[in-house]
Design a protein around this motif. Structure first.
Motif, mmCIF file in Angstrom:
data_model
loop_
_atom_site.group_PDB
_atom_site.id
_atom_site.type_symbol
_atom_site.label_atom_id
_atom_site.label_comp_id
_atom_site.label_asym_id
_atom_site.label_seq_id
_atom_site.Cartn_x
_atom_site.Cartn_y
_atom_site.Cartn_z
ATOM 1 N N LEU A 146 0.835 -1.206 0.000
ATOM 2 C CA LEU A 146 0.000 0.000 0.000
ATOM 3 C C LEU A 146 0.865 1.249 0.000
ATOM 4 O O LEU A 146 0.650 2.163 -0.781
ATOM 5 N N MET A 147 1.843 1.296 0.903
ATOM 6 C CA MET A 147 2.649 2.507 1.078
ATOM 7 C C MET A 147 3.889 2.199 1.884
ATOM 8 O O MET A 147 4.061 1.106 2.399
ATOM 9 N N LEU A 148 4.756 3.215 1.998
ATOM 10 C CA LEU A 148 5.929 3.157 2.864
ATOM 11 C C LEU A 148 5.778 4.236 3.920
ATOM 12 O O LEU A 148 5.208 5.297 3.659
ATOM 13 N N LEU A 149 6.314 3.977 5.098
ATOM 14 C CA LEU A 149 6.313 4.981 6.158
ATOM 15 C C LEU A 149 7.742 5.171 6.632
ATOM 16 O O LEU A 149 8.332 4.271 7.239
ATOM 17 N N ASP A 150 8.321 6.333 6.283
ATOM 18 C CA ASP A 150 9.639 6.700 6.798
ATOM 19 C C ASP A 150 9.516 6.936 8.296
ATOM 20 O O ASP A 150 8.551 7.564 8.744
ATOM 21 N N LEU A 151 10.506 6.488 9.055
ATOM 22 C CA LEU A 151 10.541 6.738 10.496
ATOM 23 C C LEU A 151 11.944 7.169 10.903
ATOM 24 O O LEU A 151 12.932 6.610 10.425
ATOM 25 N N GLY A 152 12.024 8.131 11.784
ATOM 26 C CA GLY A 152 13.305 8.591 12.296
ATOM 27 C C GLY A 152 13.124 9.884 13.063
ATOM 28 O O GLY A 152 12.033 10.198 13.541
ATOM 29 N N PHE A 153 14.202 10.635 13.149
ATOM 30 C CA PHE A 153 14.182 11.906 13.866
ATOM 31 C C PHE A 153 14.571 13.012 12.907
ATOM 32 O O PHE A 153 15.557 12.900 12.176
ATOM 33 N N ALA A 154 13.786 14.069 12.913
ATOM 34 C CA ALA A 154 14.007 15.171 11.989
ATOM 35 C C ALA A 154 15.396 15.768 12.167
ATOM 36 O O ALA A 154 15.898 15.879 13.293
ATOM 37 N N ALA A 155 16.000 16.132 11.049
ATOM 38 C CA ALA A 155 17.258 16.874 11.093
ATOM 39 C C ALA A 155 16.990 18.217 11.758
ATOM 40 O O ALA A 155 15.846 18.700 11.795
ATOM 41 N N ASP A 156 18.038 18.836 12.282
ATOM 42 C CA ASP A 156 17.875 20.104 13.003
ATOM 43 C C ASP A 156 17.183 21.174 12.169
ATOM 44 O O ASP A 156 16.442 21.996 12.710
ATOM 45 N N ASP A 157 17.408 21.165 10.872
ATOM 46 C CA ASP A 157 16.824 22.201 10.026
ATOM 47 C C ASP A 157 15.547 21.746 9.307
ATOM 48 O O ASP A 157 15.035 22.451 8.444
ATOM 49 N N ALA A 158 14.992 20.607 9.672
ATOM 50 C CA ALA A 158 13.746 20.122 9.057
ATOM 51 C C ALA A 158 12.565 20.920 9.593
ATOM 52 O O ALA A 158 12.516 21.272 10.775
ATOM 53 N N ARG A 159 11.633 21.201 8.722
ATOM 54 C CA ARG A 159 10.431 21.943 9.090
ATOM 55 C C ARG A 159 9.255 21.400 8.284
ATOM 56 O O ARG A 159 9.448 20.853 7.202
ATOM 57 N N PRO A 160 8.042 21.607 8.773
ATOM 58 C CA PRO A 160 6.873 21.252 7.960
ATOM 59 C C PRO A 160 6.860 22.089 6.677
ATOM 60 O O PRO A 160 7.408 23.203 6.640
ATOM 61 N N LEU A 161 6.244 21.565 5.640
ATOM 62 C CA LEU A 161 6.076 22.338 4.416
ATOM 63 C C LEU A 161 5.248 23.574 4.723
ATOM 64 O O LEU A 161 4.427 23.570 5.655
ATOM 65 N N PRO A 162 5.408 24.663 3.958
ATOM 66 C CA PRO A 162 4.691 25.911 4.256
ATOM 67 C C PRO A 162 3.173 25.767 4.349
ATOM 68 O O PRO A 162 2.532 26.471 5.117
ATOM 69 N N ASN A 163 2.601 24.861 3.594
ATOM 70 C CA ASN A 163 1.141 24.719 3.614
ATOM 71 C C ASN A 163 0.628 23.724 4.659
ATOM 72 O O ASN A 163 -0.565 23.448 4.714
ATOM 73 N N HIS A 164 1.505 23.197 5.486
ATOM 74 C CA HIS A 164 1.111 22.145 6.428
ATOM 75 C C HIS A 164 -0.055 22.548 7.328
ATOM 76 O O HIS A 164 -0.973 21.761 7.555
ATOM 77 N N TYR A 165 -0.036 23.729 7.856
ATOM 78 C CA TYR A 165 -1.065 24.132 8.819
ATOM 79 C C TYR A 165 -2.284 24.770 8.150
ATOM 80 O O TYR A 165 -3.220 25.185 8.813
ATOM 81 N N SER A 166 -2.288 24.832 6.840
ATOM 82 C CA SER A 166 -3.423 25.388 6.108
ATOM 83 C C SER A 166 -4.509 24.326 5.989
ATOM 84 O O SER A 166 -4.301 23.266 5.398
ATOM 85 N N ARG A 167 -5.657 24.595 6.545
ATOM 86 C CA ARG A 167 -6.774 23.649 6.495
ATOM 87 C C ARG A 167 -8.040 24.385 6.076
ATOM 88 O O ARG A 167 -8.299 25.515 6.499
ATOM 89 N N LYS A 168 -8.837 23.716 5.270
ATOM 90 C CA LYS A 168 -10.126 24.270 4.880
ATOM 91 C C LYS A 168 -11.043 24.299 6.103
ATOM 92 O O LYS A 168 -10.903 23.492 7.020
ATOM 93 N N ALA A 169 -12.005 25.197 6.065
ATOM 94 C CA ALA A 169 -13.017 25.270 7.132
ATOM 95 C C ALA A 169 -13.915 24.038 7.049
ATOM 96 O O ALA A 169 -14.115 23.468 5.974
#
Length: 177
Positions: A146-169
């Motif tokens: 079905l899919m792959l799931l990467d697992l680990g710990f974010a690099a120090d400079d990793a951030r969510p994509l700019p649209n991550h917190y954008s949600r429709k009403a």
């Protein structure tokens, strides 16, 4: 961790610290959450492959550009011969829905949310040459990835994509009948 915080704050990590592996306890907690996921008729047709060796990770890398340096990848598959066929009122047999994809997606969602609850970052991957991956990993013919799931710990400079917190009403995504 509070469930609302888990679903609000987890994000698809696109850059991992490849040197830092999750603990056995964290991995087992994540896998246990997948084991407890609901499936149609409780068939539990999922099969999770834990990929951590450099050789197996190289096989993953040959089939997707999206491992992002994660030290662990879960391959979420299901047994195509052990799925529930939903009854329908009309249509030929080929029109009947089967439970495999949705059950594996429920399992994968449990894995992803449990990872964040354990302090582990993740990314759901579908940008994968599935047939090639199935072959190079030597998976049984009755299983479908079905899919792959990467697992680990974010690099120090990793951030969510700019649209991550954008949600429709809710008014745009929910209707009351």
């Amino acid at each position: 961790m509070e469930f609302t915080e888990v679903i609000k704050n987890r994000y698809s990590c696109k850059k991992y610290n490849s040197e830092k592996q999750l603990s056995d306890e964290q991995l087992n907690a994540i896998l246990e959450a997948g084991r407890l996921a609901p499936t149609a008729k409780n068939l539990q047709e999922q099969h999770i492959y834990v990929v951590q060796s450099p050789e197996a990770l190289a096989k993953i890398d040959a089939c997707t550009p999206c491992r992002y340096g994660a030290p662990t990848v879960l391959v979420v598959a299901y047994d195509k011969t052990n799925v529930y066929t939903y009854p329908t009122a009309k249509g030929p047999e080929t029109d009947h829905r089967k439970s495999g994809i949705e059950d594996a997606a429920i399992v994968a969602t449990h894995l992803m949310l449990a990872a964040y609850n354990e302090g582990v970052d993740s990314c759901w991957l579908n940008c994968v040459h599935i047939d090639d991956l199935h072959s190079v990993l030597g998976l049984p013919d009755n299983e479908e990835i079905l899919m792959l799931l990467d697992l680990g710990f974010a690099a120090d400079d990793a951030r969510p994509l700019p649209n991550h917190y954008s949600r429709k009403a809710l008014t745009e995504t929910v209707s009351y009948l």
